[in-house]
Motif scaffolding. Structure first.
Motif, PDB file in Angstrom:
ATOM      1  N   VAL A 126       0.834  -1.198   0.000  1.00  0.00           N
ATOM      2  CA  VAL A 126       0.000   0.000   0.000  1.00  0.00           C
ATOM      3  C   VAL A 126       0.870   1.250   0.000  1.00  0.00           C
ATOM      4  N   PHE A 127       1.846   1.288   0.882  1.00  0.00           N
ATOM      5  CA  PHE A 127       2.729   2.460   0.959  1.00  0.00           C
ATOM      6  C   PHE A 127       3.488   2.650  -0.351  1.00  0.00           C
ATOM      7  N   ASN A 128       3.954   1.556  -0.942  1.00  0.00           N
ATOM      8  CA  ASN A 128       4.727   1.653  -2.182  1.00  0.00           C
ATOM      9  C   ASN A 128       3.866   2.091  -3.360  1.00  0.00           C
ATOM     10  N   LYS A 129       2.679   1.519  -3.476  1.00  0.00           N
ATOM     11  CA  LYS A 129       1.834   1.810  -4.633  1.00  0.00           C
ATOM     12  C   LYS A 129       1.243   3.213  -4.576  1.00  0.00           C
ATOM     13  N   ILE A 130       0.883   3.659  -3.387  1.00  0.00           N
ATOM     14  CA  ILE A 130       0.343   5.012  -3.259  1.00  0.00           C
ATOM     15  C   ILE A 130       1.468   6.036  -3.267  1.00  0.00           C
ATOM     16  N   GLY A 131       2.660   5.614  -2.854  1.00  0.00           N
ATOM     17  CA  GLY A 131       3.786   6.535  -2.794  1.00  0.00           C
ATOM     18  C   GLY A 131       3.802   7.347  -1.515  1.00  0.00           C
ATOM     19  N   LEU A 132       3.548   6.678  -0.401  1.00  0.00           N
ATOM     20  CA  LEU A 132       3.489   7.354   0.890  1.00  0.00           C
ATOM     21  C   LEU A 132       4.845   7.279   1.581  1.00  0.00           C
ATOM     22  N   ASP A 133       5.472   8.426   1.752  1.00  0.00           N
ATOM     23  CA  ASP A 133       6.732   8.484   2.488  1.00  0.00           C
ATOM     24  C   ASP A 133       6.511   8.721   3.971  1.00  0.00           C
ATOM     25  N   PHE A 134       5.402   9.387   4.292  1.00  0.00           N
ATOM     26  CA  PHE A 134       5.093   9.682   5.691  1.00  0.00           C
ATOM     27  C   PHE A 134       3.598   9.900   5.837  1.00  0.00           C
ATOM     28  N   VAL A 135       3.036   9.351   6.912  1.00  0.00           N
ATOM     29  CA  VAL A 135       1.617   9.513   7.225  1.00  0.00           C
ATOM     30  C   VAL A 135       1.525  10.178   8.594  1.00  0.00           C
ATOM     31  N   ASP A 136       0.862  11.311   8.667  1.00  0.00           N
ATOM     32  CA  ASP A 136       0.805  12.059   9.922  1.00  0.00           C
ATOM     33  C   ASP A 136      -0.022  11.352  10.984  1.00  0.00           C
ATOM     34  N   VAL A 137      -1.147  10.753  10.589  1.00  0.00           N
ATOM     35  CA  VAL A 137      -1.975   9.983  11.513  1.00  0.00           C
ATOM     36  C   VAL A 137      -2.528   8.779  10.767  1.00  0.00           C
ATOM     37  N   ILE A 138      -2.365   7.601  11.356  1.00  0.00           N
ATOM     38  CA  ILE A 138      -3.022   6.405  10.826  1.00  0.00           C
ATOM     39  C   ILE A 138      -3.991   5.912  11.894  1.00  0.00           C
ATOM     40  N   LYS A 139      -5.248   5.775  11.510  1.00  0.00           N
ATOM     41  CA  LYS A 139      -6.292   5.324  12.433  1.00  0.00           C
ATOM     42  C   LYS A 139      -6.613   3.863  12.142  1.00  0.00           C
ATOM     43  N   LEU A 140      -6.569   3.028  13.188  1.00  0.00           N
ATOM     44  CA  LEU A 140      -6.855   1.601  13.045  1.00  0.00           C
ATOM     45  C   LEU A 140      -8.069   1.243  13.883  1.00  0.00           C
ATOM     46  N   ASN A 141      -9.159   0.936  13.209  1.00  0.00           N
ATOM     47  CA  ASN A 141     -10.330   0.358  13.865  1.00  0.00           C
ATOM     48  C   ASN A 141     -10.799  -0.783  12.974  1.00  0.00           C
ATOM     49  N   ILE A 142     -10.080  -1.906  13.056  1.00  0.00           N
ATOM     50  CA  ILE A 142     -10.278  -2.988  12.096  1.00  0.00           C
ATOM     51  C   ILE A 142     -10.656  -4.308  12.777  1.00  0.00           C
ATOM     52  N   GLU A 143     -11.275  -4.177  13.944  1.00  0.00           N
ATOM     53  CA  GLU A 143     -12.030  -5.276  14.567  1.00  0.00           C
ATOM     54  C   GLU A 143     -11.242  -6.567  14.732  1.00  0.00           C
ATOM     55  N   GLY A 144     -10.029  -6.443  15.266  1.00  0.00           N
ATOM     56  CA  GLY A 144      -9.206  -7.616  15.526  1.00  0.00           C
ATOM     57  C   GLY A 144      -8.067  -7.789  14.553  1.00  0.00           C
TER      58      GLY A 144
END
Length: 207
Positions: A126-144
């Motif tokens: 995901v990071f490689n394909k979108i080209g994300l070098d830095f994410v300021d906030v990542i929110k995880l609510n993925i139910e386990g």
């Protein structure tokens, strides 16, 4: 041992503190150049609040078909919001997501029959394909699914690219407590926990 009484106390404290507003939306350093990731987008409320407050860019992931359709419709024409109909995890695969009355989970919710088959993609891809070098906030609510995902983030050394991790841990298996403790120990090497309502929401900020 999982202390359900303590969790219920944390829930009461969360509501008393109005945590959905005072905690989950407050990141003083965010600007229009900031990037956030919303994993487990549900109806898009968190992304909507964040992009409206900071004018930032959000990448929102929701694998449940009717939910991502609603999200895509809600943000149609808003160039700040990028929508993806997949889950983000530790590997690329198809898997089952189970449905309860008002929740979904990668783990059975009491019935093995009520489920959808979803697509999962690997977090590093995901990071490689979108080209994300830095994410300021990542929110995880993925139910386990947070346990496998966070293990993969740590194994791939992605956590230095994450300014803040806003996590909701879920007690979904006998080893959930131990896995959370192990993940938090690893996160503490690169991040500091800025607030914590155990098993409700917590935030980790890059040192």
């Amino acid at each position: 041992m999982f202390d359900k009484t303590l969790m219920l106390q944390n829930i009461d404290e969360w509501w008393s503190d109005n945590g959905d507003v005072t905690r989950r939306l407050n990141y003083d350093h965010l600007t229009e150049d900031s990037v956030i990731m919303d994993l487990g987008g549900f109806n898009g409320d968190w992304t909507a609040n964040m992009v409206n407050k900071y004018n930032c860019t959000s990448h929102i992931f929701e694998p449940v078909e009717h939910l991502i359709k609603g999200i895509a419709s809600r943000f149609a024409g808003d160039k700040r919001v990028k929508c993806y109909d997949v889950a983000v995890g530790n590997e690329k695969k198809k898997c089952k997501i189970y449905h309860g009355e008002d929740e979904t989970s990668l783990f059975s919710l009491g019935s093995e029959e009520n489920f959808d088959t979803i697509k999962m993609v690997e977090v590093e891809d995901v990071f490689n394909k979108i080209g994300l070098d830095f994410v300021d906030v990542i929110k995880l609510n993925i139910e386990g699914g947070e346990f496998d995902l966070l293990d993969a983030i740590i194994a791939k050394n992605i956590q230095p690219k994450l300014g803040n991790l806003q996590i909701q841990f879920h007690k979904v298996a006998d080893d959930s407590i131990e896995r959370r403790e192990s993940i938090c120990k690893e996160l503490s090497k690169t991040h500091v926990r800025t607030w914590n309502y155990s098993w409700v929401w917590e935030n980790w900020e890059l040192k």
